[in-house]
Design an enzyme around this catalytic site. Structure first.
Site, PDB file in Angstrom:
ATOM      1  N   CYS A 141       0.988  -1.464  -0.301  1.00 47.92           N
ATOM      2  CA  CYS A 141      -0.105  -0.611   0.194  1.00 47.92           C
ATOM      3  C   CYS A 141       0.791   1.389  -0.039  1.00 47.92           C
ATOM      4  O   CYS A 141       1.419   1.775   1.400  1.00 47.92           O
ATOM      5  CB  CYS A 141      -0.975   0.336   1.429  1.00 47.92           C
ATOM      6  N   CYS A 144      -0.594   4.034   1.550  1.00 54.48           N
ATOM      7  CA  CYS A 144       0.109   4.033   2.934  1.00 54.48           C
ATOM      8  C   CYS A 144       1.400   3.984   4.252  1.00 54.48           C
ATOM      9  O   CYS A 144       1.528   4.274   4.968  1.00 54.48           O
ATOM     10  CB  CYS A 144      -0.339   2.120   4.258  1.00 54.48           C
ATOM     11  N   ASP A 145       2.276   3.616   3.428  1.00 56.34           N
ATOM     12  CA  ASP A 145       3.664   3.700   3.381  1.00 56.34           C
ATOM     13  C   ASP A 145       4.900   4.303   2.778  1.00 56.34           C
ATOM     14  O   ASP A 145       5.489   4.625   3.337  1.00 56.34           O
ATOM     15  CB  ASP A 145       3.963   1.863   3.605  1.00 56.34           C
TER      16      ASP A 145
END
Ligand code: NAP
Length: 317
Positions: A141, A144-145
């Site tokens: 992701c 997200c990261d």
């Protein structure tokens, strides 16, 4: 005497499993049909769409809209008409008799009808190092990261829309994003391909697969194999983002509903599964389109059909 550990059974007309576009569109339509639907969100609130940086192809948002924002709008609209959205996950279902039984870790429900919108989960490469370095350089992701890879070198595995879309997003943080694809032609659509090819931070390694992810505390390199020449090389990198497609989340339904050879729930044009009263919508039943708009459309159709089913059930009783 009742066993103290026994869960109290909550009775519902309709339960929707999953909170992505299909689940929340179904919730909106079911709520407006006065069915008081309960949505069990699953582990990932708003599904895959909720973890998407920007959605540019959902009509009504000409400038695009972020996935979390769109997910929240879907939820707010469904709740406005009475849908109840619970942050909980179904871990077991019994579809062998009606009412259907749905169990979560803490609760037990009975429902006259179910709409399954449990979506799909990103596929794994299944190479050495992938599991060991998950969260320490291996990610599925970008949204997200990505932040953790400011000024770093990243590889993205895959050649579809997700790989390019997420890869382009990651160029905001990384020094370079190298796409590693197993063929010499991308599967992604033309617009994303054009954007990727004209982004100076995007690089491509063709006809190549990742054989191993290596490092110490965090990822430091990947072992690559050229599928045409067999040549094995080591490519230094700080992160490995994997976008190689998805598998439907249907384990819970195996043996209870008919699934296709890839594990997707089989439905007819009314979103009906092989069990009357159980409907499915969105990516759990759709290996072809997998778009926010198609999933939302399927969710709405499933709710309309569930409403008809419940009306007929009432008339028969
Ligand atoms: P996808 O279209 O199935 O693409 C998966 C990619 O991973 C393919 O390029 C495939 O290679 C590669 N791959 C699969 N297994 C692999 C393995 N074991 N090792 C190495 N490479 C592997 O999946 P997706 O990109 O996640 O997209 C899913 C759906 O969502 C699609 O319908 C897509 O159009 C849609 N989507 C749309 C948007 C958008 O419209 N903006 C954004 C994201 C996703 P091959 O090409 O050789 O098969």
């Amino acid at each position: 005497m009742a066993n103290q550990n026994e869960k109290v059974v909550e009775k519902r007309e309709l339960i929707i499993l999953g909170s992505g576009p299909a689940g929340l569109a179904a919730a909106l339509y079911a709520a407006r049909a006065d069915l008081d639907p309960l949505v069990l969100t699953g582990m990932i609130l708003h599904g895959q769409a909720g973890a998407t940086d920007i959605i540019e192809n959902y009509p009504g948002f000409p400038e695009g809209i972020s996935g979390p924002e769109l997910g929240q709008l879907f939820q707010t609209q469904a709740e406005r008409f009475g849908a109840v959205v619970e942050m909980d996950q179904a871990i077991n279902v019994d579809l062998s008799k009606t009412p259907f039984v749905v169990e979560t870790f803490g609760k037990k429900f009975e429902a006259k009808s179910l709409i399954i919108t449990t979506g799909a989960t990103h596929r794994k490469l299944n190479v050495p190092g992938e599991k060991a370095f998950a969260g320490r350089g291996v990610s599925y992701c970008g949204t997200c990261d990505g932040w953790f890879f400011k000024g770093k070198e990243i590889v993205v595995v895959g050649g579809g829309d997700s790989a390019l879309e997420e890869g382009l997003f990651l160029t905001r943080f990384a020094n370079s994003v190298t796409v590693i694809h197993r063929r010499d032609e991308l599967r992604a659509g033309a617009i994303l391909q054009n954007r990727a090819f004209s982004n100076p931070k995007m690089k491509f390694i063709w006809d190549t697969v990742v054989k191993e992810i290596m490092g110490d505390d965090t990822v430091q390199s990947v072992k690559l194999e050229n599928v045409k020449t067999g040549e094995v090389t080591i490519h230094n990198t700080d992160g490995v983002f994997i976008f190689i497609g998805h598998d439907p989340n249907t384990d819970m339904f195996k043996g209870q509903l008919e699934l296709d050879e890839l594990g997707y729930v089989l439905i007819d044009k009314y979103m009906e599964t092989t069990v009357p009263g159980v409907f499915a919508a969105g990516e759990v039943a759709d290996p072809n389109f997998r778009q926010v708009i198609t999933s939302a459309g399927m969710g709405a159709a499933a709710a309309i059909q569930a409403t008809r089913y419940l009306e007929e059930l009432e008339e028969t009783n």
